[in-house]
Design a protein around this motif. Structure first.
Motif, PDB file in Angstrom:
ATOM      1  N   LEU A  57       0.854  -1.180   0.000  1.00  0.00           N
ATOM      2  CA  LEU A  57       0.000   0.000   0.000  1.00  0.00           C
ATOM      3  C   LEU A  57       0.890   1.229   0.000  1.00  0.00           C
ATOM      4  CD1 LEU A  57      -2.622  -1.092   2.706  1.00  0.00           C
ATOM      5  CD2 LEU A  57      -2.432  -1.790   0.308  1.00  0.00           C
ATOM      6  N   SER A  58       0.789   2.014  -1.049  1.00  0.00           N
ATOM      7  CA  SER A  58       1.688   3.163  -1.191  1.00  0.00           C
ATOM      8  C   SER A  58       0.887   4.453  -1.225  1.00  0.00           C
ATOM      9  CB  SER A  58       2.506   3.019  -2.475  1.00  0.00           C
ATOM     10  OG  SER A  58       3.367   4.106  -2.618  1.00  0.00           O
ATOM     11  N   TRP A  59       1.162   5.317  -0.255  1.00  0.00           N
ATOM     12  CA  TRP A  59       0.518   6.626  -0.242  1.00  0.00           C
ATOM     13  C   TRP A  59       1.551   7.731  -0.107  1.00  0.00           C
ATOM     14  CZ3 TRP A  59      -0.826   2.785   3.348  1.00  0.00           C
ATOM     15  CH2 TRP A  59      -0.228   2.889   4.597  1.00  0.00           C
ATOM     16  N   GLY A  60       2.728   7.465  -0.565  1.00  0.00           N
ATOM     17  CA  GLY A  60       3.804   8.444  -0.569  1.00  0.00           C
ATOM     18  C   GLY A  60       4.697   8.166  -1.764  1.00  0.00           C
ATOM     19  N   PRO A  61       5.929   8.641  -1.732  1.00  0.00           N
ATOM     20  CA  PRO A  61       6.842   8.385  -2.844  1.00  0.00           C
ATOM     21  C   PRO A  61       6.962   6.891  -3.154  1.00  0.00           C
ATOM     22  CG  PRO A  61       7.786   9.998  -1.365  1.00  0.00           C
ATOM     23  CD  PRO A  61       6.549   9.465  -0.678  1.00  0.00           C
ATOM     24  N   MET A  62       7.126   6.569  -4.414  1.00  0.00           N
ATOM     25  CA  MET A  62       7.148   5.175  -4.884  1.00  0.00           C
ATOM     26  C   MET A  62       8.560   4.594  -4.921  1.00  0.00           C
ATOM     27  SD  MET A  62       3.935   4.571  -5.599  1.00  0.00           S
ATOM     28  CE  MET A  62       3.690   3.402  -6.918  1.00  0.00           C
ATOM     29  N   THR A  63       9.506   5.232  -4.277  1.00  0.00           N
ATOM     30  CA  THR A  63      10.910   4.848  -4.371  1.00  0.00           C
ATOM     31  C   THR A  63      11.148   3.389  -4.007  1.00  0.00           C
ATOM     32  OG1 THR A  63      11.444   7.120  -3.711  1.00  0.00           O
ATOM     33  CG2 THR A  63      13.251   5.534  -3.738  1.00  0.00           C
ATOM     34  N   GLU A  64      10.700   2.974  -2.823  1.00  0.00           N
ATOM     35  CA  GLU A  64      10.973   1.600  -2.378  1.00  0.00           C
ATOM     36  C   GLU A  64      10.321   0.570  -3.290  1.00  0.00           C
ATOM     37  OE1 GLU A  64      11.692   1.597   2.327  1.00  0.00           O
ATOM     38  OE2 GLU A  64       9.830   2.590   1.717  1.00  0.00           O
ATOM     39  N   ALA A  65       9.083   0.827  -3.695  1.00  0.00           N
ATOM     40  CA  ALA A  65       8.399  -0.117  -4.583  1.00  0.00           C
ATOM     41  C   ALA A  65       9.110  -0.215  -5.925  1.00  0.00           C
ATOM     42  CB  ALA A  65       6.947   0.299  -4.764  1.00  0.00           C
ATOM     43  N   ALA A  66       9.593   0.902  -6.451  1.00  0.00           N
ATOM     44  CA  ALA A  66      10.297   0.896  -7.738  1.00  0.00           C
ATOM     45  C   ALA A  66      11.610   0.128  -7.635  1.00  0.00           C
ATOM     46  CB  ALA A  66      10.551   2.325  -8.215  1.00  0.00           C
ATOM     47  N   ILE A  67      12.360   0.351  -6.557  1.00  0.00           N
ATOM     48  CA  ILE A  67      13.619  -0.383  -6.363  1.00  0.00           C
ATOM     49  C   ILE A  67      13.335  -1.877  -6.237  1.00  0.00           C
ATOM     50  CG2 ILE A  67      15.546  -0.772  -4.767  1.00  0.00           C
ATOM     51  CD1 ILE A  67      15.487   2.266  -4.181  1.00  0.00           C
ATOM     52  N   LEU A  68      12.297  -2.225  -5.476  1.00  0.00           N
ATOM     53  CA  LEU A  68      11.927  -3.632  -5.313  1.00  0.00           C
ATOM     54  C   LEU A  68      11.617  -4.273  -6.662  1.00  0.00           C
ATOM     55  CD1 LEU A  68      11.041  -6.105  -3.559  1.00  0.00           C
ATOM     56  CD2 LEU A  68       8.738  -5.095  -3.599  1.00  0.00           C
ATOM     57  N   VAL A  69      10.779  -3.634  -7.443  1.00  0.00           N
ATOM     58  CA  VAL A  69      10.384  -4.198  -8.740  1.00  0.00           C
ATOM     59  C   VAL A  69      11.591  -4.332  -9.658  1.00  0.00           C
ATOM     60  CG1 VAL A  69       9.083  -3.713 -10.859  1.00  0.00           C
ATOM     61  CG2 VAL A  69       7.955  -3.531  -8.628  1.00  0.00           C
ATOM     62  N   LYS A  70      12.449  -3.317  -9.693  1.00  0.00           N
ATOM     63  CA  LYS A  70      13.625  -3.398 -10.575  1.00  0.00           C
ATOM     64  C   LYS A  70      14.557  -4.513 -10.117  1.00  0.00           C
ATOM     65  CE  LYS A  70      16.545  -0.635 -13.477  1.00  0.00           C
ATOM     66  NZ  LYS A  70      16.979   0.707 -13.868  1.00  0.00           N
ATOM     67  N   HIS A  71      14.725  -4.671  -8.810  1.00  0.00           N
ATOM     68  CA  HIS A  71      15.549  -5.756  -8.271  1.00  0.00           C
ATOM     69  C   HIS A  71      14.986  -7.119  -8.681  1.00  0.00           C
ATOM     70  CE1 HIS A  71      17.764  -8.295  -5.467  1.00  0.00           C
ATOM     71  NE2 HIS A  71      16.600  -8.738  -5.013  1.00  0.00           N
ATOM     72  N   LEU A  72      13.682  -7.301  -8.544  1.00  0.00           N
ATOM     73  CA  LEU A  72      13.059  -8.578  -8.877  1.00  0.00           C
ATOM     74  C   LEU A  72      13.152  -8.875 -10.371  1.00  0.00           C
ATOM     75  CD1 LEU A  72       9.895  -8.419  -6.586  1.00  0.00           C
ATOM     76  CD2 LEU A  72      12.071  -9.583  -6.143  1.00  0.00           C
ATOM     77  N   ILE A  73      13.036  -7.843 -11.200  1.00  0.00           N
ATOM     78  CA  ILE A  73      13.184  -8.033 -12.648  1.00  0.00           C
ATOM     79  C   ILE A  73      14.630  -8.379 -12.982  1.00  0.00           C
ATOM     80  CG2 ILE A  73      13.134  -6.854 -14.886  1.00  0.00           C
ATOM     81  CD1 ILE A  73      10.638  -5.335 -13.850  1.00  0.00           C
TER      82      ILE A  73
END
Length: 199
Positions: A57-73
């Protein structure tokens, strides 16, 4: 708890590794994020998502989610990618703060625009990146709503619901704008993830 989902009764809090230096780091498009050992909060989430389904659940900057997704890819961790579903509040909007010409000019995106762009881009081109953008729905009918717009009582054993119901007020009423990301997971409230197109 009633509903389609299991709501955890405790809310473990980890200090974000993005802020460990005192100034938050931003998403770097040039980094492949193959090694995220120094980003312990994101690494823990990657490890957990490898074995468990997770709503982010993201209600602020998407930084952590973006890093997570790029790492998993980058690491080809398809299992974890399939196990995560990012629910974002107001990182893209065509009304209020955003406009049709500048949909990313909104509060939760401007602090780390590259992270926002990356996540929305990956969700648009990959079937295994699930991102549901709620736009500004939390500002319409919830944020300025009456007391009846609290999250339902039967969710009170969820610490997250308690935070949404009691910790943030706007004009003397509960500010449910960020809580929109949880509202869509509750059964029987006439609004749910199926009402939004993800990716």
């Amino acid at each position: 708890i009633e509903g389609l989902h299991n709501y955890q009764d405790s809310l473990p809090v980890f200090w974000s590794s993005l802020t460990s230096s005192g100034k938050p780091i931003q998403f770097d498009n040039n980094d492949d994020y193959k090694n995220i050992q120094h980003l312990t909060s994101i690494q823990k989430l990657a490890d957990y998502a490898t074995e468990n389904f997770v709503y982010i659940l993201s209600w602020g900057p998407m930084t952590e989610a973006a890093i997570l997704v790029k790492h998993l890819i980058t690491t080809d961790n398809r299992r974890a990618l399939q196990n995560i579903h990012i629910i974002s509040h107001w990182t893209m909007s065509f009304i209020a703060q955003g406009t049709p010409d500048a949909p990313y000019k909104v509060a939760n995106c401007t602090d780390d625009l590259p992270a926002c762009h990356y996540l929305h881009q990956q969700a648009a081109i990959r079937h295994d990146v699930k991102l549901t953008e709620l736009g500004s729905i939390g500002q319409s009918g919830l944020v300025n709503g009456s007391i009846k717009n609290l999250l339902p009582e039967h969710l009170e054993n969820s610490q997250l619901a308690q935070i949404f119901n009691r910790a943030k007020f706007y004009y003397g009423k509960p500010d449910q704008s960020d809580a929109a990301t949880m509202w869509v997971l509750i059964d029987g409230l006439n609004i749910g993830l199926n009402d939004f197109q993800h990716n």
